[in-house]
Write an enzyme that holds these catalytic residues in place. Structure first.
Site, PDB file in Angstrom:
ATOM      1  N   TYR A 137     -55.761  -7.380   9.539  1.00 56.51           N
ATOM      2  CA  TYR A 137     -54.301  -8.148   9.461  1.00 56.51           C
ATOM      3  C   TYR A 137     -54.319  -8.912   8.320  1.00 56.51           C
ATOM      4  O   TYR A 137     -53.230  -8.627   7.332  1.00 56.51           O
ATOM      5  CB  TYR A 137     -54.074  -8.975  10.506  1.00 56.51           C
ATOM      6  CG  TYR A 137     -52.772  -9.703  10.624  1.00 56.51           C
ATOM      7  CD1 TYR A 137     -51.607  -8.909  11.109  1.00 56.51           C
ATOM      8  CD2 TYR A 137     -52.540 -11.003  10.200  1.00 56.51           C
ATOM      9  CE1 TYR A 137     -50.347  -9.770  11.234  1.00 56.51           C
ATOM     10  CE2 TYR A 137     -51.341 -11.579  10.325  1.00 56.51           C
ATOM     11  CZ  TYR A 137     -50.394 -10.945  10.670  1.00 56.51           C
ATOM     12  OH  TYR A 137     -49.015 -11.600  11.027  1.00 56.51           O
TER      13      TYR A 137
ATOM     14  N   SER B  13     -47.614 -13.133   5.207  1.00 58.20           N
ATOM     15  CA  SER B  13     -48.148 -14.230   6.134  1.00 58.20           C
ATOM     16  C   SER B  13     -48.934 -15.070   5.298  1.00 58.20           C
ATOM     17  O   SER B  13     -49.772 -14.712   4.380  1.00 58.20           O
ATOM     18  CB  SER B  13     -48.872 -13.360   7.459  1.00 58.20           C
ATOM     19  OG  SER B  13     -49.576 -14.465   8.102  1.00 58.20           O
TER      20      SER B  13
HETATM   21  N1  LIG Z   1     -45.425 -15.030  14.343  1.00 61.65           N
HETATM   22  C1  LIG Z   1     -46.311 -15.550  13.447  1.00 61.65           C
HETATM   23  O1  LIG Z   1     -46.943 -16.495  13.616  1.00 61.65           O
HETATM   24  C2  LIG Z   1     -46.220 -14.820  12.300  1.00 61.65           C
HETATM   25  C3  LIG Z   1     -46.843 -15.333  11.115  1.00 61.65           C
HETATM   26  C4  LIG Z   1     -46.931 -14.932   9.728  1.00 61.65           C
HETATM   27  C5  LIG Z   1     -46.386 -13.565   9.541  1.00 61.65           C
HETATM   28  N2  LIG Z   1     -45.801 -13.084  10.847  1.00 61.65           N
HETATM   29  C6  LIG Z   1     -45.318 -11.598  10.457  1.00 61.65           C
HETATM   30  O2  LIG Z   1     -43.900 -11.455  10.743  1.00 61.65           O
HETATM   31  C7  LIG Z   1     -43.624 -10.200  11.203  1.00 61.65           C
HETATM   32  C8  LIG Z   1     -42.769 -10.101  12.411  1.00 61.65           C
HETATM   33  O3  LIG Z   1     -43.664 -10.582  13.312  1.00 61.65           O
HETATM   34  P1  LIG Z   1     -42.854 -11.434  14.746  1.00 61.65           P
HETATM   35  O4  LIG Z   1     -43.847 -12.722  14.412  1.00 61.65           O
HETATM   36  O5  LIG Z   1     -41.562 -11.598  14.756  1.00 61.65           O
HETATM   37  O6  LIG Z   1     -43.522 -10.902  15.971  1.00 61.65           O
HETATM   38  P2  LIG Z   1     -42.885  -9.481  16.862  1.00 61.65           P
HETATM   39  O7  LIG Z   1     -44.020  -9.083  17.678  1.00 61.65           O
HETATM   40  O8  LIG Z   1     -41.802 -10.302  17.665  1.00 61.65           O
HETATM   41  O9  LIG Z   1     -42.214  -8.694  15.829  1.00 61.65           O
HETATM   42  C9  LIG Z   1     -43.163  -7.478  15.138  1.00 61.65           C
HETATM   43  C10 LIG Z   1     -42.116  -6.496  15.322  1.00 61.65           C
HETATM   44  O10 LIG Z   1     -42.769  -5.248  14.668  1.00 61.65           O
HETATM   45  C11 LIG Z   1     -42.615  -4.158  15.334  1.00 61.65           C
HETATM   46  N3  LIG Z   1     -43.519  -2.952  15.176  1.00 61.65           N
HETATM   47  C12 LIG Z   1     -44.620  -3.066  15.178  1.00 61.65           C
HETATM   48  N4  LIG Z   1     -45.374  -2.012  15.078  1.00 61.65           N
HETATM   49  C13 LIG Z   1     -44.142  -1.077  14.782  1.00 61.65           C
HETATM   50  C14 LIG Z   1     -44.134   0.175  14.283  1.00 61.65           C
HETATM   51  N5  LIG Z   1     -45.536   1.060  13.992  1.00 61.65           N
HETATM   52  N6  LIG Z   1     -43.250   0.767  13.934  1.00 61.65           N
HETATM   53  C15 LIG Z   1     -42.087   0.370  13.942  1.00 61.65           C
HETATM   54  N7  LIG Z   1     -41.989  -1.137  14.419  1.00 61.65           N
HETATM   55  C16 LIG Z   1     -43.303  -1.883  14.565  1.00 61.65           C
HETATM   56  C17 LIG Z   1     -42.618  -4.445  16.898  1.00 61.65           C
HETATM   57  O11 LIG Z   1     -41.987  -3.770  17.750  1.00 61.65           O
HETATM   58  C18 LIG Z   1     -41.870  -5.843  16.505  1.00 61.65           C
HETATM   59  O12 LIG Z   1     -40.530  -5.822  16.886  1.00 61.65           O
HETATM   60  C19 LIG Z   1     -44.703  -9.516  11.238  1.00 61.65           C
HETATM   61  O13 LIG Z   1     -45.018  -8.750   9.906  1.00 61.65           O
HETATM   62  C20 LIG Z   1     -45.952 -10.532  11.126  1.00 61.65           C
HETATM   63  O14 LIG Z   1     -47.070 -10.127  10.886  1.00 61.65           O
HETATM   64  C21 LIG Z   1     -45.891 -13.562  12.035  1.00 61.65           C
END
Ligand SMILES: NC(=O)c1ccc[n+]([C@@H]2O[C@H](COP(=O)([O-])OP(=O)(O)OC[C@H]3O[C@@H](n4cnc5c(N)ncnc54)[C@H](O)[C@@H]3O)[C@@H](O)[C@H]2O)c1
Length: 255
Positions: free
Chosen positions: A156, A143
């Site tokens: 985070y 991120s």
């Molecule tokens: N959305 C944003 O703005 C953003 C920005 C930068 C980075 N990210 C990163 O992108 C990645 C994907 O996130 P997203 O934005 O698609 O959100 P999201 O909430 O849709 O996806 C996160 C996924 O992680 C899974 N998860 C969480 N804890 C878990 C566990 N203990 N075991 C198995 N699965 C688990 C959740 O069930 C979910 O499917 C994450 O690592 C997040 O930190 C997101």
């Protein structure tokens, strides 16, 4: 008429966080290019629905990525069902919101376990198998929080900074057989950003501002991220390893 071949036909990819957001978009994009998929997530119903949608070449196994045995099972499944593993897109993540003074040690450890230590377990299980592939690549979803702070996101941000270091380390130690890269998204329209915005006084406004603050003046779409992940897994990216890609609509360029 010449038929175009699919980019990832007969290749096998393991995708975590596959039931929602970016992971789901990555899964769909790989499926469209003919890949076999091992899908990881916690939500059994959403996982089975995704498998129904993607067709015969996808298997879902529910579990918690912070459990080393679960990571081993995901890799074993790739080998027993498809005979190989060619790449990983690691997306599972959690926020663990709270200021340093408010955050419980339990919440700190849980966030580090899910976001960072899980990748150590996954790489530990997968690298011996990936080294047998002719096109092995790993893309770890960090991120922009790995570079800059956000209010009340200490665990985070620390976990995401750790992922950047871990990805580079893995790239160095497993070159040239396995390429390892890190992507650092900015604000992307997924469930996670709406949860993240709860750390701000006006969450809806915070999400709107996050999009408007980018140079492109919109939130990222999960598909924007999937496009980069597929490129990094492709043959065209065969000289790219140990790299860290911001994909953030230009936020980091603004300083
Ligand atoms: N959305 C944003 O703005 C953003 C920005 C930068 C980075 N990210 C990163 O992108 C990645 C994907 O996130 P997203 O934005 O698609 O959100 P999201 O909430 O849709 O996806 C996160 C996924 O992680 C899974 N998860 C969480 N804890 C878990 C566990 N203990 N075991 C198995 N699965 C688990 C959740 O069930 C979910 O499917 C994450 O690592 C997040 O930190 C997101």
């Amino acid at each position: 008429m010449k038929t175009q071949s699919l980019k990832f036909e007969s290749k096998t990819y393991l995708i975590t966080g596959a039931t929602s957001g970016m992971g789901r978009a990555v899964a769909k994009a790989f499926a469209n290019e003919g890949a076999n998929l091992i899908l990881s997530g916690r939500n059994e119903i959403a996982g089975n629905e995704l498998v129904d949608e993607l067709g015969d070449h996808a298997i879902f196994l529910s579990g918690d990525v912070s459990d080393p045995a679960y990571n081993q099972k995901l890799v074993d499944l790739a080998v027993t069902k498809y005979g190989q593993l060619d790449g990983i897109s690691a997306n599972a993540g959690r926020l663990g919101l709270g200021s340093i003074t408010d955050l419980s040690p339990m919440e700190w450890h849980r966030t580090l376990d899910v976001n960072l230590t899980s990748i150590f377990y996954l790489l530990k299980a997968a690298l011996p198998v990936l080294q047998k592939s002719s096109q092995a690549s790993i893309t770890i979803n960090s991120s922009i929080a790995g570079f800059k702070s956000f209010p009340n996101h200490p665990a985070y941000c620390a976990s995401k900074a750790g992922l950047i270091a871990l990805a580079k380390q893995a790239a160095v130690d497993y070159a040239p057989k396995v390429r390892v890269n890190c992507i650092c998204p900015g604000p992307v329209d997924t469930p996670l950003i709406h949860d993240s915005a709860k750390a701000f006084p006006d969450p809806a406004k915070a999400v709107e501002n996050a999009g408007n603050n980018t140079l492109i003046q919109r939130l990222g779409k999960p598909k924007d991220i999937a496009n980069l992940v597929l490129f990094l897994a492709s043959k065209e990216a065969s000289w790219i390893t140990g790299s860290v890609y911001t994909i953030d609509g230009g936020i980091m360029a603004k300083g």
